[in-house]
Design a protein around this motif. Structure first.
Motif, PDB file in Angstrom:
ATOM      1  N   ASN A  54       0.856  -1.185   0.000  1.00 61.75           N
ATOM      2  CA  ASN A  54       0.000   0.000   0.000  1.00 61.75           C
ATOM      3  C   ASN A  54       0.898   1.242   0.000  1.00 61.75           C
ATOM      4  OD1 ASN A  54      -1.871   1.995   0.346  1.00 61.75           O
ATOM      5  ND2 ASN A  54      -2.614   1.300   2.322  1.00 61.75           N
ATOM      6  N   TYR A  59      -5.582   3.947   4.969  1.00 68.00           N
ATOM      7  CA  TYR A  59      -5.800   2.504   5.115  1.00 68.00           C
ATOM      8  C   TYR A  59      -6.594   1.989   3.929  1.00 68.00           C
ATOM      9  CZ  TYR A  59      -4.166   2.065   9.903  1.00 68.00           C
ATOM     10  OH  TYR A  59      -3.383   2.012  11.017  1.00 68.00           O
ATOM     11  N   ASN A  79       6.025  -9.705   6.532  1.00 67.12           N
ATOM     12  CA  ASN A  79       5.099  -8.674   6.974  1.00 67.12           C
ATOM     13  C   ASN A  79       5.872  -7.416   7.354  1.00 67.12           C
ATOM     14  OD1 ASN A  79       3.176  -7.136   8.216  1.00 67.12           O
ATOM     15  ND2 ASN A  79       3.114  -8.345  10.063  1.00 67.12           N
ATOM     16  N   ALA A  80       5.507  -6.318   6.751  1.00 63.56           N
ATOM     17  CA  ALA A  80       6.117  -5.040   7.108  1.00 63.56           C
ATOM     18  C   ALA A  80       5.028  -4.120   7.646  1.00 63.56           C
ATOM     19  CB  ALA A  80       6.775  -4.411   5.890  1.00 63.56           C
ATOM     20  N   MET A  81       5.123  -3.764   8.899  1.00 62.32           N
ATOM     21  CA  MET A  81       4.263  -2.744   9.508  1.00 62.32           C
ATOM     22  C   MET A  81       2.798  -3.130   9.684  1.00 62.32           C
ATOM     23  SD  MET A  81       5.732   0.594   7.514  1.00 62.32           S
ATOM     24  CE  MET A  81       4.322   1.523   7.999  1.00 62.32           C
ATOM     25  N   SER A  82       2.501  -4.221  10.297  1.00 59.50           N
ATOM     26  CA  SER A  82       1.094  -4.499  10.575  1.00 59.50           C
ATOM     27  C   SER A  82       0.942  -5.457  11.730  1.00 59.50           C
ATOM     28  CB  SER A  82       0.383  -5.070   9.352  1.00 59.50           C
ATOM     29  OG  SER A  82       0.597  -6.454   9.269  1.00 59.50           O
ATOM     30  N   ASN A  83      -0.317  -5.712  12.067  1.00 61.38           N
ATOM     31  CA  ASN A  83      -0.623  -6.650  13.142  1.00 61.38           C
ATOM     32  C   ASN A  83      -0.687  -8.085  12.658  1.00 61.38           C
ATOM     33  OD1 ASN A  83      -0.793  -4.606  15.029  1.00 61.38           O
ATOM     34  ND2 ASN A  83      -2.927  -4.226  14.574  1.00 61.38           N
ATOM     35  N   LEU A  97      -4.768  -3.151   4.753  1.00 69.93           N
ATOM     36  CA  LEU A  97      -3.393  -2.660   4.691  1.00 69.93           C
ATOM     37  C   LEU A  97      -3.323  -1.251   5.255  1.00 69.93           C
ATOM     38  CD1 LEU A  97      -2.721  -3.762   1.031  1.00 69.93           C
ATOM     39  CD2 LEU A  97      -1.718  -4.804   3.055  1.00 69.93           C
ATOM     40  N   SER A  98      -2.388  -1.034   6.149  1.00 70.05           N
ATOM     41  CA  SER A  98      -2.171   0.318   6.647  1.00 70.05           C
ATOM     42  C   SER A  98      -1.282   1.079   5.662  1.00 70.05           C
ATOM     43  CB  SER A  98      -1.542   0.276   8.038  1.00 70.05           C
ATOM     44  OG  SER A  98      -0.309  -0.391   8.002  1.00 70.05           O
ATOM     45  N   GLN A 101       2.280  -0.225   4.233  1.00 69.20           N
ATOM     46  CA  GLN A 101       2.420  -1.634   4.598  1.00 69.20           C
ATOM     47  C   GLN A 101       2.646  -2.517   3.393  1.00 69.20           C
ATOM     48  OE1 GLN A 101      -0.957  -3.307   6.572  1.00 69.20           O
ATOM     49  NE2 GLN A 101      -0.013  -5.291   6.787  1.00 69.20           N
ATOM     50  N   LEU A 103       3.076  -6.861   2.316  1.00 71.32           N
ATOM     51  CA  LEU A 103       2.946  -8.265   2.703  1.00 71.32           C
ATOM     52  C   LEU A 103       3.435  -9.154   1.579  1.00 71.32           C
ATOM     53  CD1 LEU A 103      -0.724  -8.352   4.079  1.00 71.32           C
ATOM     54  CD2 LEU A 103       1.358  -8.434   5.449  1.00 71.32           C
TER      55      LEU A 103
END
Length: 108
Positions: A54, A59, A79-83, A97-98, A101, A103
């Motif tokens: 993203n 978001y 995973n970069a930058m997420s829960n 996706l924030s 972010q 994936l």
């Protein structure tokens, strides 16, 4: 540092050493113009991977990548930058996706 280790490990997979890339078309999501890049990396006899990033400043909720991926399920590999947690299953019909972010998802 974990993200770099994850990326270095996935880079060894034959799906990422081959030149084949299939870009997926994502236009508007929830009536907001999205800035999402997504593509499939695969190779005959190898696993299929979905990469989604993203680049937008908002978001992106309920992103549906199932049709382009050819499946509704996947497993988070990078995973970069997420829960989202690595090695967990994800529903490819409802990805959130924030901002910024990325994936990498192994398509099941």
């Amino acid at each position: 540092m974990d993200i770099y280790k994850q990326l270095a490990k996935i880079r060894q997979n034959s799906a990422f050493t081959d030149k084949y890339v299939k870009f997926l078309n994502i236009s508007d999501i929830n009536e907001n113009p999205s800035k999402i890049l997504s593509y499939i990396r695969s190779r005959p006899g190898s696993d299929k991977y979905l990469v989604v990033i993203n680049f937008g400043h908002r978001y992106a909720n309920d992103v549906d990548l199932s049709e382009g991926a050819g499946s509704s399920k996947g497993e988070i590999v990078v995973n970069a930058m997420s829960n989202y947690k690595v090695n967990t299953e994800i529903d490819l019909k409802h990805i959130t996706l924030s901002r910024g972010q990325g994936l990498v998802i192994k398509v099941k």
